[in-house]
Design an enzyme around this catalytic site. Structure first.
Site, PDB file in Angstrom:
ATOM      1  N   TYR A 107      19.150 -53.694   1.732  1.00  0.00           N
ATOM      2  CA  TYR A 107      19.717 -54.030   0.424  1.00  0.00           C
ATOM      3  C   TYR A 107      18.970 -52.981  -0.536  1.00  0.00           C
ATOM      4  O   TYR A 107      19.258 -52.543  -1.686  1.00  0.00           O
ATOM      5  CB  TYR A 107      19.714 -55.440   0.060  1.00  0.00           C
ATOM      6  N   HIS A 197      23.467 -63.412  16.301  1.00  0.00           N
ATOM      7  CA  HIS A 197      22.418 -64.437  15.923  1.00  0.00           C
ATOM      8  C   HIS A 197      22.987 -65.901  15.975  1.00  0.00           C
ATOM      9  O   HIS A 197      22.486 -66.904  16.453  1.00  0.00           O
ATOM     10  CB  HIS A 197      21.781 -64.202  14.549  1.00  0.00           C
TER      11      HIS A 197
END
Length: 325
Positions: A107, A197
């Site tokens: 990001y 995940h």
């Protein structure tokens, strides 16, 4: 030579206690990526066409995701590693922990490409002080610090399969409208990781949940759904704060409810909300399912991360085509 006591145990990948550990390790290493490989500067022309209020949303959305990935990399995985069943599980969680750091860094790469220094400063100031975002982080981290091993797994799955999606909506929307394709490629890579995940940690939760007594299972389910209601209530306020100005709030909430059901399914539980993929904005679904990488943990065919219909996982869902060794 005199034999000494076993002081420290070497990890032996030739003896696998749980084939899902091996399959997940291979899946995660196979799809390894870094943000530096994505040509983000190619999105600058698209970025300049966005309205100021849209640019603000994009910045705040990614700021929020940075905070949550920071939480996962600094506290979440470290706490999950305190209660593992096998050494290979800890190795998988090490991989997940590193990739959460890659996600958080990604990001900042987006910010440095699209935003001025002053804008970046505003984004992180907003992130560090937004009431609903900070409350969301506190709810999850309190469980990481003080919850039971199973509660920690629930918190992690809710974060990765539900709470992230108020942020993922924005880049997927723009991708579906043929904008910010390289930014969205990073998000799709992150979603691909998070899908693994969430399913892996959900699987580990189910192993422990199935060992509980019937009364303990009921208590865990009550706690789990109470937590989801609390998170959903705060997430509604967070979504309003982010999206009201550009009019996307209701669409994002539909997307969130759909992904809340997916989180419950990862945990082996029944869905709570009536929302399905058919209720989600088709532009976002189109953005989500467009790509060159396989983003579905369980499927070896087709392109993209196809959300599809939520369905309960079975034992054979974890067979992703690898021979047991």
């Amino acid at each position: 030579m005199e034999q000494v006591d076993n002081y420290y145990k070497a990890i032996n990948w030739n003896e696998i206690e749980d084939t899902i550990d091996k399959a997940t390790w291979e899946k995660l290493t196979e799809q390894f990526w870094l943000d530096t490989r994505i040509p983000l500067s190619n999105d600058l022309d698209d970025w300049r066409t966005l309205k100021p209020e849209e640019k603000t949303v994009v910045g705040h959305v990614f700021g929020g995701l940075t905070l949550l990935d920071t939480l996962q990399s600094q506290d979440g995985m470290a706490k999950l590693k305190e209660n593992v069943r096998t050494q290979k599980e800890e190795a998988v969680l090490n991989n997940i922990q590193f990739m959460e750091s890659v996600h958080a860094k990604s990001y900042s790469s987006i910010f440095s490409t699209l935003n001025t220094n002053e804008e970046i400063k505003e984004i992180f100031d907003w992130t560090d002080h937004n009431e609903y975002l900070q409350k969301k982080a506190k709810y999850i981290n309190d469980i990481y610090q003080d919850g039971s091993p199973l509660q920690k797994k629930v918190a992690s799955v809710f974060l990765e399969t539900f709470l992230f999606y108020s942020g993922f909506y924005t880049p997927l929307y723009y991708l579906g409208n043929n904008k910010l394709a390289n930014v969205a490629e990073i998000i799709k890579l992150i979603i691909r990781d998070e899908s693994v995940h969430g399913t892996y940690i959900g699987y580990k939760f189910q192993l422990g949940f199935n060992e509980l007594s019937e009364k303990e299972q009921e208590e865990m389910q009550d706690w789990m759904y109470d937590l989801l209601y609390k998170l959903y209530e705060n997430e509604a306020l967070y979504t309003q704060d982010l999206y009201d100005e550009i009019g996307w709030t209701e669409e994002v909430m539909t997307f969130l409810r759909y992904n809340a059901n997916k989180a419950l399914m990862n945990l082996g539980q029944n869905p709570l909300f009536p929302d399905t993929d058919e209720d989600v904005n088709p532009i976002v679904m189109n953005g989500l399912s467009t790509g060159t990488s396989n983003h579905d943990f369980f499927s070896q065919v087709g392109n993209g991360y196809l959300l599809g219909h939520v369905s309960a996982m079975r034992d054979d869902d974890y067979n992703i085509g690898l021979d047991d060794k």
